[in-house]
Every structure is written in C-alpha cells, then in structure tokens.
Motif scaffolding. Structure first.
Motif, PDB file in Angstrom:
ATOM      1  N   PHE A 191       0.832  -1.203   0.000  1.00  0.00           N
ATOM      2  CA  PHE A 191       0.000   0.000   0.000  1.00  0.00           C
ATOM      3  C   PHE A 191       0.867   1.253   0.000  1.00  0.00           C
ATOM      4  CE2 PHE A 191      -1.642   3.179   3.104  1.00  0.00           C
ATOM      5  CZ  PHE A 191      -2.644   3.746   2.333  1.00  0.00           C
ATOM      6  N   GLY A 192       1.931   1.235   0.790  1.00  0.00           N
ATOM      7  CA  GLY A 192       2.713   2.439   1.031  1.00  0.00           C
ATOM      8  C   GLY A 192       3.584   2.891  -0.121  1.00  0.00           C
ATOM      9  N   LEU A 193       4.166   1.952  -0.887  1.00  0.00           N
ATOM     10  CA  LEU A 193       5.111   2.378  -1.931  1.00  0.00           C
ATOM     11  C   LEU A 193       4.420   3.144  -3.060  1.00  0.00           C
ATOM     12  CD1 LEU A 193       7.931   2.618  -2.972  1.00  0.00           C
ATOM     13  CD2 LEU A 193       7.714   0.336  -3.987  1.00  0.00           C
ATOM     14  N   PRO A 194       3.367   2.609  -3.690  1.00  0.00           N
ATOM     15  CA  PRO A 194       2.726   3.414  -4.744  1.00  0.00           C
ATOM     16  C   PRO A 194       2.136   4.713  -4.206  1.00  0.00           C
ATOM     17  CG  PRO A 194       1.422   1.449  -4.270  1.00  0.00           C
ATOM     18  CD  PRO A 194       2.731   1.281  -3.566  1.00  0.00           C
ATOM     19  N   LEU A 195       1.638   4.678  -2.966  1.00  0.00           N
ATOM     20  CA  LEU A 195       1.114   5.911  -2.400  1.00  0.00           C
ATOM     21  C   LEU A 195       2.241   6.923  -2.182  1.00  0.00           C
ATOM     22  CD1 LEU A 195      -1.506   7.234  -1.404  1.00  0.00           C
ATOM     23  CD2 LEU A 195      -0.887   6.472   0.899  1.00  0.00           C
ATOM     24  N   GLY A 196       3.398   6.445  -1.746  1.00  0.00           N
ATOM     25  CA  GLY A 196       4.545   7.330  -1.582  1.00  0.00           C
ATOM     26  C   GLY A 196       4.989   7.938  -2.903  1.00  0.00           C
ATOM     27  N   GLU A 197       4.920   7.158  -3.960  1.00  0.00           N
ATOM     28  CA  GLU A 197       5.265   7.681  -5.283  1.00  0.00           C
ATOM     29  C   GLU A 197       4.263   8.752  -5.718  1.00  0.00           C
ATOM     30  OE1 GLU A 197       7.475   3.622  -6.896  1.00  0.00           O
ATOM     31  OE2 GLU A 197       5.418   4.057  -7.492  1.00  0.00           O
ATOM     32  N   ALA A 198       2.984   8.504  -5.472  1.00  0.00           N
ATOM     33  CA  ALA A 198       1.964   9.509  -5.797  1.00  0.00           C
ATOM     34  C   ALA A 198       2.170  10.774  -4.976  1.00  0.00           C
ATOM     35  CB  ALA A 198       0.571   8.929  -5.537  1.00  0.00           C
ATOM     36  N   PHE A 199       2.519  10.614  -3.700  1.00  0.00           N
ATOM     37  CA  PHE A 199       2.796  11.740  -2.809  1.00  0.00           C
ATOM     38  C   PHE A 199       3.914  12.616  -3.374  1.00  0.00           C
ATOM     39  CE2 PHE A 199       5.778  13.167   0.506  1.00  0.00           C
ATOM     40  CZ  PHE A 199       4.980  14.023   1.255  1.00  0.00           C
TER      41      PHE A 199
ATOM     42  N   GLU B  59      -5.679  10.323   0.954  1.00  0.00           N
ATOM     43  CA  GLU B  59      -6.241  11.533   0.348  1.00  0.00           C
ATOM     44  C   GLU B  59      -5.428  12.761   0.729  1.00  0.00           C
ATOM     45  OE1 GLU B  59     -10.380  14.178   0.384  1.00  0.00           O
ATOM     46  OE2 GLU B  59     -10.325  12.213   1.342  1.00  0.00           O
ATOM     47  N   ALA B  60      -5.050  12.862   1.995  1.00  0.00           N
ATOM     48  CA  ALA B  60      -4.275  14.022   2.443  1.00  0.00           C
ATOM     49  C   ALA B  60      -2.914  14.079   1.759  1.00  0.00           C
ATOM     50  CB  ALA B  60      -4.089  13.960   3.955  1.00  0.00           C
ATOM     51  N   ALA B  61      -2.316  12.921   1.524  1.00  0.00           N
ATOM     52  CA  ALA B  61      -0.970  12.881   0.934  1.00  0.00           C
ATOM     53  C   ALA B  61      -0.962  13.215  -0.552  1.00  0.00           C
ATOM     54  CB  ALA B  61      -0.361  11.493   1.147  1.00  0.00           C
ATOM     55  N   THR B  62      -2.025  12.867  -1.242  1.00  0.00           N
ATOM     56  CA  THR B  62      -1.995  12.991  -2.706  1.00  0.00           C
ATOM     57  C   THR B  62      -2.795  14.169  -3.239  1.00  0.00           C
ATOM     58  OG1 THR B  62      -3.862  11.446  -2.892  1.00  0.00           O
ATOM     59  CG2 THR B  62      -1.635  10.518  -3.011  1.00  0.00           C
ATOM     60  N   GLN B  63      -3.659  14.762  -2.429  1.00  0.00           N
ATOM     61  CA  GLN B  63      -4.488  15.864  -2.900  1.00  0.00           C
ATOM     62  C   GLN B  63      -4.145  17.185  -2.213  1.00  0.00           C
ATOM     63  OE1 GLN B  63      -6.452  15.296  -5.501  1.00  0.00           O
ATOM     64  NE2 GLN B  63      -5.728  13.180  -5.378  1.00  0.00           N
ATOM     65  N   ARG B  64      -3.001  17.248  -1.531  1.00  0.00           N
ATOM     66  CA  ARG B  64      -2.652  18.435  -0.762  1.00  0.00           C
ATOM     67  C   ARG B  64      -2.221  19.584  -1.672  1.00  0.00           C
ATOM     68  NH1 ARG B  64       1.934  15.722  -1.529  1.00  0.00           N
ATOM     69  NH2 ARG B  64       3.954  16.740  -1.216  1.00  0.00           N
ATOM     70  N   SER B  65      -2.231  20.804  -1.089  1.00  0.00           N
ATOM     71  CA  SER B  65      -1.776  21.986  -1.804  1.00  0.00           C
ATOM     72  C   SER B  65      -0.466  22.521  -1.250  1.00  0.00           C
ATOM     73  CB  SER B  65      -2.845  23.102  -1.725  1.00  0.00           C
ATOM     74  OG  SER B  65      -3.102  23.438  -0.377  1.00  0.00           O
ATOM     75  N   VAL B  66       0.129  21.804  -0.271  1.00  0.00           N
ATOM     76  CA  VAL B  66       1.398  22.223   0.316  1.00  0.00           C
ATOM     77  C   VAL B  66       2.153  20.986   0.760  1.00  0.00           C
ATOM     78  CG1 VAL B  66       0.422  22.482   2.609  1.00  0.00           C
ATOM     79  CG2 VAL B  66       2.477  23.742   2.019  1.00  0.00           C
TER      80      VAL B  66
ATOM     81  N   GLU C  37      -0.765  17.083 -17.023  1.00  0.00           N
ATOM     82  CA  GLU C  37      -1.926  16.199 -17.033  1.00  0.00           C
ATOM     83  C   GLU C  37      -1.508  14.740 -16.877  1.00  0.00           C
ATOM     84  OE1 GLU C  37      -5.742  15.089 -19.923  1.00  0.00           O
ATOM     85  OE2 GLU C  37      -4.233  16.542 -20.570  1.00  0.00           O
ATOM     86  N   GLN C  38      -0.391  14.370 -17.521  1.00  0.00           N
ATOM     87  CA  GLN C  38       0.078  12.990 -17.428  1.00  0.00           C
ATOM     88  C   GLN C  38       0.465  12.635 -16.003  1.00  0.00           C
ATOM     89  OE1 GLN C  38       3.043  12.062 -20.374  1.00  0.00           O
ATOM     90  NE2 GLN C  38       3.195   9.919 -19.769  1.00  0.00           N
ATOM     91  N   VAL C  39       1.128  13.567 -15.311  1.00  0.00           N
ATOM     92  CA  VAL C  39       1.501  13.316 -13.916  1.00  0.00           C
ATOM     93  C   VAL C  39       0.252  13.185 -13.051  1.00  0.00           C
ATOM     94  CG1 VAL C  39       2.607  14.318 -11.871  1.00  0.00           C
ATOM     95  CG2 VAL C  39       3.803  14.325 -14.064  1.00  0.00           C
ATOM     96  N   GLU C  40      -0.748  14.003 -13.299  1.00  0.00           N
ATOM     97  CA  GLU C  40      -2.009  13.872 -12.551  1.00  0.00           C
ATOM     98  C   GLU C  40      -2.619  12.485 -12.765  1.00  0.00           C
ATOM     99  OE1 GLU C  40      -3.337  15.652 -10.343  1.00  0.00           O
ATOM    100  OE2 GLU C  40      -2.851  17.763 -10.633  1.00  0.00           O
TER     101      GLU C  40
ATOM    102  N   LEU D  81       5.065  12.715  -6.500  1.00  0.00           N
ATOM    103  CA  LEU D  81       4.655  13.317  -7.770  1.00  0.00           C
ATOM    104  C   LEU D  81       3.811  14.563  -7.532  1.00  0.00           C
ATOM    105  CD1 LEU D  81       3.834  10.122  -9.851  1.00  0.00           C
ATOM    106  CD2 LEU D  81       5.694  11.738 -10.291  1.00  0.00           C
ATOM    107  N   ARG D  82       2.948  14.524  -6.507  1.00  0.00           N
ATOM    108  CA  ARG D  82       2.189  15.726  -6.143  1.00  0.00           C
ATOM    109  C   ARG D  82       3.155  16.830  -5.708  1.00  0.00           C
ATOM    110  NH1 ARG D  82      -1.891  17.430  -7.918  1.00  0.00           N
ATOM    111  NH2 ARG D  82      -3.019  15.498  -7.475  1.00  0.00           N
ATOM    112  N   ASP D  83       4.170  16.472  -4.956  1.00  0.00           N
ATOM    113  CA  ASP D  83       5.162  17.447  -4.519  1.00  0.00           C
ATOM    114  C   ASP D  83       5.890  18.061  -5.714  1.00  0.00           C
ATOM    115  OD1 ASP D  83       6.146  18.472  -1.918  1.00  0.00           O
ATOM    116  OD2 ASP D  83       8.097  17.836  -2.689  1.00  0.00           O
ATOM    117  N   ASP D  84       6.178  17.241  -6.712  1.00  0.00           N
ATOM    118  CA  ASP D  84       6.842  17.740  -7.924  1.00  0.00           C
ATOM    119  C   ASP D  84       5.958  18.748  -8.649  1.00  0.00           C
ATOM    120  OD1 ASP D  84       8.941  16.081  -7.323  1.00  0.00           O
ATOM    121  OD2 ASP D  84       8.480  14.585  -8.855  1.00  0.00           O
TER     122      ASP D  84
END
Length: 358
Positions: free
Chosen positions: A233-241, A351-358, A316-319, A243-246
């Motif tokens: 669960f954690g690894l793909p979520l960490g990657e998404a996290f 949700e908090a990790a991947t949809q954040r604004s900061v 868009e691709q990163v999203e 990518l959001r930071d990027d």
C-alpha cells in the motif's frame, strides 16, 4: 477526511518538544552557541502535516491498537520519524541552495545571516556562507542521530523497538543513497523518466510513507504477510505523494507552499514532471526548458516554462499517474487483513498525501 489529525499533531509536537527539552539540559554546559543550535532544531521540527508520524501511528493501529498506557510511547516512536524528516530537509535545502523552508529562512541561510549580523554588524571571521553550510551539516547530522535516540528510548517493548530500529536502518540508507542519486542526476544535467522515478522512489516515496508504515507495523509485532500488505500500500502511495510534490514545486502558490514560484525549476530538479515535458515538448521548447533549469528565473520566465510543461501534456500525465498509483495503493487495503478503523484512517491519509496543496 474523517480522522481528526489536529490532536495527533499536537501529541507529536509535545513529544518532540519534551525530547528537545531533555537535549537542552545536556547541551546547556556548552553555552550560547549550543543554545542557538538547539533553537534552530526546534524551528526545524515545528509545524508541518506530520504525515510520516501519522502513517507510522496508523501502521501500528491498523495491526493492533496500542494500549492506553503505551500511546505516549508510540507517539514518541512516531515523532522520531519527524526528526529524520527534519534532518533530510536541512541537508536537502543546503544541497539545493534553497533560501526558504515553510516561509522562513532555510537553516543554512539562518546561520549565514547570524554570522553576517554578529558582533554589532562588524562580523565574525571567515565566510558567512561557509559558516551557514557547516552549521546546517552539523544540525542535520544531529537531528539524524536524535531520530535513532528517540525511537530507541520511546518506551515500547524492547523487542518491538529493536525491530523498528532495523527498519530505521534501512530507511536511512535508502534516503541518503536516494539523495545522492538526485545530486548526481542534477550534476549530469539529464534524466529520463525511469531515472527520475528511481530518484523519487528512494529519495522520498519509501521514507515518506512505505517505511513509516513498516515501522508502525514492526512496533505492533505484525506478521510478515501484514507487513507486506502495508508496504504494498505504502510504496505506490509514496510515489503519488512525491509526484504531487513535484507538481507543487513548479505550479504551487508561494503563499501556500512557503517556497518561491517555480522553485524546482530554479533549483534544476530533474523530476518525473520535467523528464516527461522534455520528452513531449516540441524540440525548441524542450531546449528552452532544459537550458533554463538550475538558473535564476524571472516571474515571466517561470510562467513561460510552466506553459511549456502544461501545453505538452506533462502536467496532465503526472495527474493521471498520481490517480493510478493512488488507486493501486487503495486496492491493497481492500484485500488486507487490517482493522477497519485503521483502514479508514489510512484511506484518509492517502487523500491528504496525494491531494494536498502544500
């Protein structure tokens, strides 16, 4: 989000403050210089979303609820990961020559400014920038050592703490090696998507989410199958996290992120977002983006580069990748043998990790 994170953040901050109070007593005989170092340590662990601590907490609680008299000890263990995170940020800001962090001067800049202002403006001897760099290296090292100490002395059963320390050993190796990969990619001035993804995975994704979950599971005495599910669960979520930071590093609002506009572009970050844009943009625009990375940029130049990244479809691709990775992570929870309360909290954290604004 159904889980109220505020009381937890308060609890983690209290654990950090108490630990630093203890360190203040140890450092007091060293005088005012050590006090300045400690003051910057306090600043470096103040605020933030505490996601790493939260994933550690719920990695434990998803396996087995902590006994009431163990909750403070578990909070201290979780807080140790915030010391690790603070260490990484102090070193990262120095290596990237960043000026700010969370809206205040980065650690090396803060110490540099102290050097320049010292002795009534007459200044100390030596180079202020070198002094700031040396102080940041030392503070980052100290925070890294303290992460180990706080986990080791958290108060949970010794055999569980020993298992968690083994995870911490892996975590530190991965994040430091991942940081070197990032430095090397920037030095070479090129990175394809695969190389950028490797940097992302080891510099951030694993230590931000996968390993905190692993640490919490170890502290709960999880069996190998449960630990494997939490890590899956954690690894793909960490990657998404990350990518959001990027995305935030290029498109984020400085008033929200506390970093200058387009900061990753100024720092020359060879992120997945940038690699995708260099592949997809027309040759002349890709060349302009590539040449601009890692140099001072005006607001107009930042806007121009953002436009290149947007128009070629890289944003868009990163999203889309963030959404796919998040879905993959959440699907693991559907089939995992975990406590329902923990599963819901982990969904909230995702949700908090991947949809954040900061």
């Amino acid at each position: 989000m159904t889980w109220d994170a505020t009381p937890f953040r308060t609890r983690v901050q209290r654990a950090l403050d108490d630990f630093l109070d203890t360190q203040a007593g140890r450092l007091e005989p060293l005088g005012p210089d050590a006090a300045r170092l400690l003051a910057e340590a306090r600043a470096s662990v103040s605020g933030g979303k505490r996601l790493r601590a939260a994933f550690c907490w719920w990695g434990h609680q998803a396996v087995s609820p902590a006994r009431t008299d163990d909750e403070d000890a578990l909070a201290r263990a979780c807080a140790s990961l915030e010391l690790l995170h603070a260490s990484a940020l102090v070193h990262d800001d120095l290596m990237d020559a960043s000026d700010t962090r969370r809206g205040r001067p980065a650690t090396h800049r803060a110490f540099e400014a102290e050097h320049r202002a010292a002795d009534g403006g007459r200044g100390w001897r030596g180079d202020p920038e070198q002094y700031g760099a040396a102080a940041a290296v030392l503070l980052g090292d100290l925070l890294l050592a303290w992460a180990d100490e706080l986990l080791r002395t958290c108060g949970l059963p010794a055999e569980r703490v020993l298992a968690a320390l083994d995870v911490l050993d892996h975590t530190r190796t991965e994040v430091i090696a991942g940081q070197f990969l990032d430095v090397s990619v920037q030095a070479r001035g090129r990175a394809d998507v695969d190389a950028a993804m490797t940097v992302l995975r080891y510099k951030s994704a694993k230590y931000s989410i996968e390993r905190p979950l692993h640490t919490g599971a170890a502290l709960a005495g999880a069996d190998p199958a449960t630990t494997a599910a939490l890590r899956a669960f954690g690894l793909p979520l960490g990657e998404a996290f990350q990518l959001r930071d990027d995305l935030l590093g290029v498109f984020g609002d400085p008033a929200v992120t506390g970093k200058p506009a387009g900061d990753d572009l100024v720092e020359g970050k060879r992120t997945v977002l940038v690699a995708l844009a260099l592949d997809a943009a027309p040759d002349d625009q890709a060349a302009r983006l590539d040449a601009a990375l890692g140099r001072p940029l005006s607001p107009a130049e930042v806007d121009d580069l953002r436009g290149i990244i947007e128009r070629c479809g890289a944003r868009e691709q990163v999203e889309e990748v963030i959404a796919a990775l998040t879905d993959r992570a959440l699907a693991v929870l559907d089939g995992a043998d975990l406590r329902p309360e923990g599963v819901q909290a982990l969904r909230d954290l995702a949700e908090a990790a991947t949809q954040r604004s900061v």
